[in-house]
Design a protein around this motif. Structure first.
Motif, PDB file in Angstrom:
ATOM      1  N   SER A   1      -3.035   2.420  11.325  1.00  0.00           N
ATOM      2  CA  SER A   1      -3.776   3.271  11.286  1.00  0.00           C
ATOM      3  C   SER A   1      -3.493   5.060  11.168  1.00  0.00           C
ATOM      4  N   PHE A   2      -3.965   5.877  10.803  1.00  0.00           N
ATOM      5  CA  PHE A   2      -4.207   7.108  10.528  1.00  0.00           C
ATOM      6  C   PHE A   2      -4.938   7.413  10.295  1.00  0.00           C
ATOM      7  N   ASN A   3      -5.687   9.165  10.721  1.00  0.00           N
ATOM      8  CA  ASN A   3      -7.044   9.915  10.246  1.00  0.00           C
ATOM      9  C   ASN A   3      -6.497  10.337   8.785  1.00  0.00           C
ATOM     10  N   PHE A   4      -7.743  10.705   8.378  1.00  0.00           N
ATOM     11  CA  PHE A   4      -8.277  11.031   6.852  1.00  0.00           C
ATOM     12  C   PHE A   4      -7.390  12.371   6.344  1.00  0.00           C
ATOM     13  N   ASN A   5      -7.134  13.080   5.796  1.00  0.00           N
ATOM     14  CA  ASN A   5      -6.991  14.313   5.563  1.00  0.00           C
ATOM     15  C   ASN A   5      -7.111  15.248   5.103  1.00  0.00           C
ATOM     16  N   GLU A   6      -7.230  16.174   4.180  1.00  0.00           N
ATOM     17  CA  GLU A   6      -7.122  16.604   2.535  1.00  0.00           C
ATOM     18  C   GLU A   6      -6.082  16.716   1.611  1.00  0.00           C
TER      19      GLU A   6
ATOM     20  N   ALA B   1       1.364  -1.035  -0.138  1.00  0.00           N
ATOM     21  CA  ALA B   1       0.152   0.354  -0.414  1.00  0.00           C
ATOM     22  C   ALA B   1       1.185   1.028  -0.377  1.00  0.00           C
ATOM     23  N   ILE B   2       0.881   1.886  -0.462  1.00  0.00           N
ATOM     24  CA  ILE B   2       1.551   3.457  -0.654  1.00  0.00           C
ATOM     25  C   ILE B   2       0.429   4.340  -0.834  1.00  0.00           C
TER      26      ILE B   2
ATOM     27  N   LEU C   1       2.774   3.028   3.432  1.00  0.00           N
ATOM     28  CA  LEU C   1       1.678   2.119   3.551  1.00  0.00           C
ATOM     29  C   LEU C   1       2.370   1.178   4.699  1.00  0.00           C
ATOM     30  N   SER C   2       2.713   0.282   4.135  1.00  0.00           N
ATOM     31  CA  SER C   2       2.858  -1.489   4.297  1.00  0.00           C
ATOM     32  C   SER C   2       4.647  -1.308   4.306  1.00  0.00           C
ATOM     33  N   ASN C   3       4.268  -2.985   5.382  1.00  0.00           N
ATOM     34  CA  ASN C   3       5.774  -3.529   5.278  1.00  0.00           C
ATOM     35  C   ASN C   3       5.655  -4.900   4.627  1.00  0.00           C
TER      36      ASN C   3
END
Length: 180
Positions: free
Chosen positions: A163-168, A65-66, A76-78
């Motif tokens: 996990s992380f917050n979605f932002n613009e 995932a990128i 985003l993944s290893n």
């Protein structure tokens, strides 16, 4: 989504889902009558789940995932490879081993892409039991079940979850797997 932890505890729900998937694959597809191996196959997986403004990425194996974020690409993944420091430590601590195959180019009796015929060639790092070049997967019954000299603590299906917050600022997210 069938987990009793969903949606209040998404991380636990994802862990349940991956564990249940592996157990189902082995029980309903891997073992045939009289406990013979019916299906030796295995698979990797990557999933993305969005709940409200929280994004979860869960990975088992070598899918990727990128994310495009502020004109950059972020991983985003290893990959779960046997020679990764943490994976190797976990494998060895559970009684497994990591090895790498090797051969001389002369065994091929041809010159390969400017490789000298007496040059030593190295294959991918692999985990034993299983002889796989990933250290996490679903299925792969012979590597996991003791009745086939496997060890369920070495080749595992437990995902790595971020996990992380979605932002613009997030422009895109791509999840992908390698096709053989």
């Amino acid at each position: 989504m069938k987990s009793p932890y969903f949606p209040k505890n998404p991380t636990k729900a994802i862990l349940d889902g991956f564990n249940n998937c592996d157990e189902d694959f082995i029980t309903n597809h891997g073992l045939g009558p009289n406990n013979i191996v019916a299906d030796k196959s295995g698979s990797c997986a990557i999933v993305m789940m969005i709940i409200d403004k929280q994004i979860y990425i869960a990975n088992t194996g070598d899918s990727r995932a990128i994310m495009g974020y502020e004109n950059q690409v972020n991983l985003l993944s290893n990959d779960h490879k046997p020679n990764n420091e943490n994976e190797k430590k976990r494998i060895v601590n559970e009684g497994g081993r990591v090895y790498q195959t090797q051969t001389f180019a002369k065994n091929f009796n041809i010159k390969l892409n400017n490789v000298h015929p007496d040059q030593l060639l190295f294959g991918p790092f692999r985990v034993f039991p299983g002889r796989l070049s990933v250290s996490r997967s679903f299925g792969d019954i012979e590597a996991k079940l003791p009745m086939f000299n496997g060890n369920p603590n070495i080749l595992i299906s437990t995902p790595e979850i971020k996990s992380f917050n979605f932002n613009e600022s997030i422009e895109w997210i791509c999840i992908a797997c390698k096709l053989i």
